[in-house]
Every structure is written in C-alpha cells, then in structure tokens.
Design a protein around this motif. Structure first.
Motif, mmCIF file in Angstrom:
data_model
loop_
_atom_site.group_PDB
_atom_site.id
_atom_site.type_symbol
_atom_site.label_atom_id
_atom_site.label_comp_id
_atom_site.label_asym_id
_atom_site.label_seq_id
_atom_site.Cartn_x
_atom_site.Cartn_y
_atom_site.Cartn_z
ATOM 1 N N LEU A 44 71.915 48.063 -41.364
ATOM 2 C CA LEU A 44 74.161 48.679 -40.615
ATOM 3 C C LEU A 44 73.966 49.982 -41.822
ATOM 4 O O LEU A 44 74.437 50.408 -40.981
ATOM 5 N N ALA A 45 74.099 49.631 -43.167
ATOM 6 C CA ALA A 45 73.882 50.453 -43.549
ATOM 7 C C ALA A 45 73.330 52.094 -44.049
ATOM 8 O O ALA A 45 73.281 52.870 -43.530
ATOM 9 N N PHE A 46 71.898 52.549 -43.159
ATOM 10 C CA PHE A 46 71.226 52.743 -42.358
ATOM 11 C C PHE A 46 71.721 53.694 -41.616
ATOM 12 O O PHE A 46 71.098 54.790 -40.843
ATOM 13 N N ALA A 47 71.826 52.560 -40.774
ATOM 14 C CA ALA A 47 72.647 53.062 -39.248
ATOM 15 C C ALA A 47 74.031 54.329 -39.607
ATOM 16 O O ALA A 47 74.143 55.014 -38.643
ATOM 17 N N GLY A 48 75.064 53.540 -40.684
ATOM 18 C CA GLY A 48 75.605 54.630 -40.869
ATOM 19 C C GLY A 48 75.332 56.032 -41.490
ATOM 20 O O GLY A 48 75.733 57.365 -41.456
ATOM 21 N N ILE A 49 74.432 56.212 -41.963
ATOM 22 C CA ILE A 49 73.731 57.200 -43.063
ATOM 23 C C ILE A 49 73.248 58.236 -42.188
ATOM 24 O O ILE A 49 73.235 59.305 -42.322
ATOM 25 N N ILE A 65 81.040 57.043 -38.571
ATOM 26 C CA ILE A 65 80.016 55.992 -38.734
ATOM 27 C C ILE A 65 79.900 54.905 -39.173
ATOM 28 O O ILE A 65 78.821 54.239 -38.808
ATOM 29 N N ALA A 66 81.071 54.605 -38.250
ATOM 30 C CA ALA A 66 81.862 52.963 -39.202
ATOM 31 C C ALA A 66 80.846 52.823 -37.635
ATOM 32 O O ALA A 66 80.754 51.176 -37.526
ATOM 33 N N ALA A 67 81.548 53.116 -36.717
ATOM 34 C CA ALA A 67 81.108 53.081 -35.365
ATOM 35 C C ALA A 67 79.488 52.626 -35.026
ATOM 36 O O ALA A 67 79.252 51.851 -34.506
ATOM 37 N N GLY A 71 77.915 49.356 -34.231
ATOM 38 C CA GLY A 71 76.606 49.752 -33.398
ATOM 39 C C GLY A 71 75.613 48.538 -33.632
ATOM 40 O O GLY A 71 75.127 47.816 -32.993
ATOM 41 N N ALA A 72 74.516 48.562 -34.798
ATOM 42 C CA ALA A 72 73.537 48.202 -35.280
ATOM 43 C C ALA A 72 73.743 46.941 -35.093
ATOM 44 O O ALA A 72 73.642 45.484 -34.560
ATOM 45 N N TYR A 73 75.024 45.940 -36.025
ATOM 46 C CA TYR A 73 75.622 44.692 -35.900
ATOM 47 C C TYR A 73 75.402 44.440 -34.278
ATOM 48 O O TYR A 73 74.584 43.425 -34.496
ATOM 49 N N MET A 74 75.677 44.950 -33.293
ATOM 50 C CA MET A 74 75.725 44.306 -32.191
ATOM 51 C C MET A 74 74.553 44.144 -31.422
ATOM 52 O O MET A 74 73.957 43.392 -31.456
ATOM 53 N N ALA A 75 74.163 45.386 -32.025
ATOM 54 C CA ALA A 75 72.656 45.711 -31.835
ATOM 55 C C ALA A 75 71.329 44.388 -32.584
ATOM 56 O O ALA A 75 70.443 43.942 -31.279
ATOM 57 N N LEU A 76 71.462 44.017 -33.417
ATOM 58 C CA LEU A 76 71.028 43.137 -33.887
ATOM 59 C C LEU A 76 71.560 41.403 -33.634
ATOM 60 O O LEU A 76 70.189 41.079 -33.173
ATOM 61 N N ASN A 77 72.725 41.337 -33.330
ATOM 62 C CA ASN A 77 73.161 40.023 -32.467
ATOM 63 C C ASN A 77 72.166 39.502 -31.507
ATOM 64 O O ASN A 77 72.076 38.757 -30.751
ATOM 65 N N ILE A 78 72.259 40.835 -30.593
ATOM 66 C CA ILE A 78 71.557 41.347 -29.240
ATOM 67 C C ILE A 78 70.264 40.412 -29.385
ATOM 68 O O ILE A 78 69.694 39.143 -28.875
ATOM 69 N N GLY A 79 69.391 40.980 -30.351
ATOM 70 C CA GLY A 79 68.174 40.814 -30.546
ATOM 71 C C GLY A 79 67.646 39.291 -31.275
ATOM 72 O O GLY A 79 66.894 38.299 -30.860
ATOM 73 N N ALA A 80 68.958 38.381 -31.725
ATOM 74 C CA ALA A 80 69.137 37.704 -31.967
ATOM 75 C C ALA A 80 68.901 36.486 -31.239
ATOM 76 O O ALA A 80 68.087 34.904 -31.388
ATOM 77 N N ASN A 81 70.363 36.878 -30.438
ATOM 78 C CA ASN A 81 70.631 35.844 -29.454
ATOM 79 C C ASN A 81 69.755 35.933 -27.703
ATOM 80 O O ASN A 81 68.882 35.122 -27.193
ATOM 81 N N ASP A 82 70.059 36.943 -27.700
ATOM 82 C CA ASP A 82 69.702 37.410 -26.194
ATOM 83 C C ASP A 82 68.281 36.929 -25.614
ATOM 84 O O ASP A 82 68.147 36.872 -24.684
ATOM 85 N N VAL A 83 67.678 37.442 -26.992
ATOM 86 C CA VAL A 83 65.744 38.251 -26.664
ATOM 87 C C VAL A 83 65.135 36.512 -26.184
ATOM 88 O O VAL A 83 64.159 36.416 -25.961
#
Length: 503
Positions: A44-49, A65-67, A71-83
């Motif tokens: 998440l920090a990397f995505a913002g930077i 940057i906050a968005a 968005g990175a947080y949402m992508a992580l959750n997609i990978g954790a759940n939907d895949v």
C-alpha cells in the motif's frame, strides 16, 4: 531435607526454561502470522509512493496518492478472496499443489489484467454512475474513494471469516451507495444496473448448465464406455482444442486489439487453426500418457490433470481481465477527475494504475489466498479431476464471453454455479441414466437387478452425504451474495458522508 533441595531447584529451573521455550514458540508463530499483513502494508505504501511520481505536487496530489493506496488495498482483497474460484477446483482435485496453483494464478491474473482488462474497466468507471449527475468534481472523487474503501473493507471481512463473496458485487454496491449519497437516486445509471443485476442471475445459471453439459459429454463418451482409455484418446483432445480455440479468440479480439485488427473471417480462421493445432498436439500427448494404463476410472482421471491445469490458467486470465476493474476502475476515474478538475465523460486508464491492480491481485493471492482456495476446492462439494475440469472450463468460457461484451459479471457466481451444476447433475444422472444402468449391467455380467442392488449399497449414503454438503453451504453462499451489495452500498454512503464532513 538437604537431599530434596537440589531437586526442587532443578524442577523450578525446568519449568522456567519450558516457559521461555513456549514464549519463544508463541512469538515465532505470531511473527509468521504478521508477515503477510506487513508485506501488504508495504505494498500500500509502495502504491502511494509510486503514484506520486506520476501526479507531481499539484493540489490534488494527496487525494490521488490516497486513492492509489485504497485501490491497492482493494486489489489485495480481490486476490485474497475472488481468485480462489479459479484454482480451487484444481487444488481440490489434487491436479495442482497449492504452490503451483498460486504461481499459475499470479502469472495469468496479471496477464489478463494488463492485456484484456480495458473494456470492463471502462464499464465500471463511468457506466454505473452518471458523472454529469454528480456534477461537482470533488463530490465525484469522494464518491469513488468511498466506493473503493467500502468494497475493500467488506471483502476483507469476508475473507477473514472464510466466505467467498463477489468482489464485483462489492464494488458495484459501493459505487451505487456513494452515488446515491452524493447526488441522489438520479445519479445511478439504473438501466446499466439492471443489465449487471441480470448478469448476476444469468451467469451462475449458464455456468451450471455448461458444466453439466460438459460432464454429461464426458460421462457419455468416456466414463461409461467399455474401453475408457480408447474413448479418452478420441474425445479428450477435442475438449482441450475447444478450450484453446476459445482462449485464442478472446486473446485476439480483446487483448491484442491495439496491435492487430482482424476481420470476422480471419478471426474464424485463426480460431479454427488453433483448434486443429492444439488437437494434434494434445492427441499425441494423451496417447503417450495413456500407454499402459488400466481400463478404470482411477487411471482415467490422470488424463485430466494437464487439461485441468490449462483450464485453471485460462480462468485466471479471464478473471484478471474481468475483475481488475473492481480495483482500478474507480481509481482511474479519481485520477482523471482530480487531474483535470472536472468530471470526464471518458476515462483513460494510465499504465501505472493498471499495474497497481495487476500486481495487487497477484500479491493478495500469494499472501492471503490459500485459505479460500482450500474452502472452494474441498468444502463445497467433492471434486475429482474430471468434475473439476468441467467446472473450470465452463466457468472460463462464461466469464470470457461476458468480458468480451464488457459486462462485469461475478466470477464467483459463475464458478460456484458451475460447481453446483456438476453436483446437481450427478445426483440426477446417478438416479435416472439408462446408459449408466446398462453399463453397470454389462459390468456385472448382465445382471441388472444385481447391479442396481450393488449401486444402492455403494452410493446411497454417499449421495446423501454429498447432498448435505452442498445444501449446507448453499445457505452461506446465497446469504453472502444477497448481503454484499446492500452492505457495501450502506457502508459506502456512510464513508462518503464522513469524507465530505472531514474535507
């Protein structure tokens, strides 16, 4: 007393040492459990930077940057759940190890997102909310941020409790809730919502029917034939070739349109060529693999392992193309609106935004995906390689067709619908198939009644057990499907009001 004193000290020392060892073990376990969340926070920090290098130091840089982090947080959750829906059947059928499934899914999810995710991203970012209805760019940006954060929080909670939910449902509910909060019900494109809602109903039905038809084909042409191996050599290469033709058609029409543009007849020729090339290669492979195999179902299942792996890869590609929109669609709308200070009627997807979605999905899968993969592969219904192949192939084709038309269907609905389609079909086929009964009669020397008695003794308890497994999970699954949209919408509206008050 002098003799017992040293013993007392020794016992006390042993107890103290045991306590220290237990504390060290507990600390080690706790630290291992914190590795995945820690790496997620770093991403998440990397995505913002990373986003800061593209947006500069303008007045809206902090918002972007906050968005990007959300968005990175949402992508992580997609990978954790939907895949989990893509590779779970292969893992449950033991055609793939957990490690192999994670690697394959990560590669093909990223490829699908980067090569073929554009059309669905366009639908999510500006098809559900009418930008002109919101009007104020600030309110539109806050609405998209609320939608992203609410859907990510809901999917995160669902993953934590072990419930496979639709991330498409979550993000669409979030967008609708924020849009209503920002500008009322008129801001929502209700005809588009109607099409999306209809696809949620149709997709599991299509997935279930397709999986049942594929399983019927396999049972009729291979399983209940006297010479199973010869039948598999004849028909299995055709199934693999069909899958290859579908994949080739999708890749050329969606993923490579910026490189080549083919006419309808040329595209048909490419699909037919891929069909026959893969058929020839798989024909040789199946024949070589089946040499010396015994003529029984246990041997037959081994022939489906490689096709199952291929179909899992295909489904991962399709999922990446379809569900990357859930992470980067609202993010792309935020970036476009914030940079232009106006609500755009057309949203271009920057490469760095798409990369956040692709990398985030793969990373979320690797860090948090195994829990849901085990649930989907082992706990919904009993799968072997043949059944899992039917599930994966039918779900892949359904998702590919939907993404082809730019329609954000739920891959969760499609995959679970295919699993239940296989299960319900097996129940019906076991009880009603004349071909199956005739096969059992031949196997038992023509004694049909004896074969039926044996079948009843062998399968009655198993059928009941499998019915109970499916029906026990169907309530949880349906409850998750029904709850996701309203909960995400309500949470999104609440977050929007908070963001509006704070800003």
């Amino acid at each position: 007393m002098n003799k017992t004193a040293p013993v007392t000290r020794k016992q006390t020392l042993d107890k103290d040492l045991d306590k220290i060892v237990h504390v060290e073990e507990a600390a080690s376990v706790l630290s291992r459990n914190l590795i995945a969340p820690g790496l997620g926070l770093l991403f998440l920090a990397f995505a913002g930077i990373w986003s800061s290098f593209y947006v500069g130091a303008g007045g809206n840089a902090v918002i972007i940057i906050a968005a990007a982090a959300i968005g990175a947080y949402m992508a992580l959750n997609i990978g954790a759940n939907d895949v989990a829906n893509n590779v779970g059947p292969a893992v449950g059928a033991k055609a793939l190890t957990m490690g192999g499934a994670l690697v394959i899914a990560a590669i093909f999810e990223s490829a699908g997102a980067l090569l073929a995710g554009g059309d669905v991203v366009d639908t999510i970012s500006k098809g559900i909310i009418a930008p002109e209805a919101v009007g104020d760019p600030t309110h539109f940006v806050l609405a998209m941020m609320a939608a992203l954060l609410s859907s990510a929080l809901w999917v995160n909670l669902a993953t934590w409790i072990g419930a496979p939910v639709s991330t498409t449902h979550a993000v669409v509910g979030g967008v609708v809730g924020a849009g209503i909060a920002a500008a009322g019900f008129s801001a929502v494109n209700w005809p588009m919502m109607g099409n999306i809602a209809l696809s949620w109903v149709i997709s599991p039905a299509i997935g279930g029917v397709a999986a049942a038809l594929v399983l019927l084909f396999i049972k009729t042409t291979i399983v209940y034939q006297d010479d199973k191996i010869a039948s598999a050599r004849r028909w299995l290469p055709l199934l693999i070739a069909f899958m290859a033709a579908a994949f080739t058609t999708y890749l050329v029409t969606k993923g490579l349109t910026h490189i080549i543009s083919l006419s309808g007849m040329t595209l048909l020729a490419v699909a037919v060529a891929s069909f026959f090339i893969v058929w020839a290669l798989s024909h040789v492979h199946i024949r070589k693999q089946s040499e010396g195999m015994e003529n029984r179902n246990q041997s037959l299942r081994k022939l489906f392992n490689l096709p199952l792996v291929i179909s899992a890869a295909l489904l991962s590609f399709a999922h990446g193309a379809n569900d990357v929109a859930n992470a980067v669609g609202p993010l792309a709308a935020i970036v476009s609106t914030a940079q232009s200070d106006s609500v755009a009627s057309h949203v271009d997807i920057p490469l760095w935004v798409m990369l956040i979605g692709a990398i985030g999905i793969s990373l979320g899968l690797l860090l948090f995906g195994p829990k849901l993969i085990q649930m989907v592969g082992d706990q919904i219904t009993k799968l072997n390689p043949m059944r899992a192949f039917c599930v994966a192939l039918s779900a892949a084709v359904t998702v590919i067709i939907a993404s082809w038309f730019g329609l954000p269907i739920s891959s969760t609905h499609t995959a679970v619908g295919a699993i239940f389609g296989v299960g319900f079909f097996r129940e019906w086929y076991t009880a009603n198939s004349k071909r199956r009964k005739a096969y059992l009669a031949r196997k038992n020397g023509g004694q049909l009644k004896e074969a039926e008695k044996v079948e009843k003794r062998v399968t009655a308890e198993e059928i009941i057990r499998r019915k109970l497994v499916r029906r026990a999970h169907v309530q949880t699954i349906v409850a998750a499907w029904v709850t996701t949209v309203p909960v995400s919408a309500a949470l999104s509206a609440a977050i929007f009001y908070v963001l509006t008050f704070v800003s």
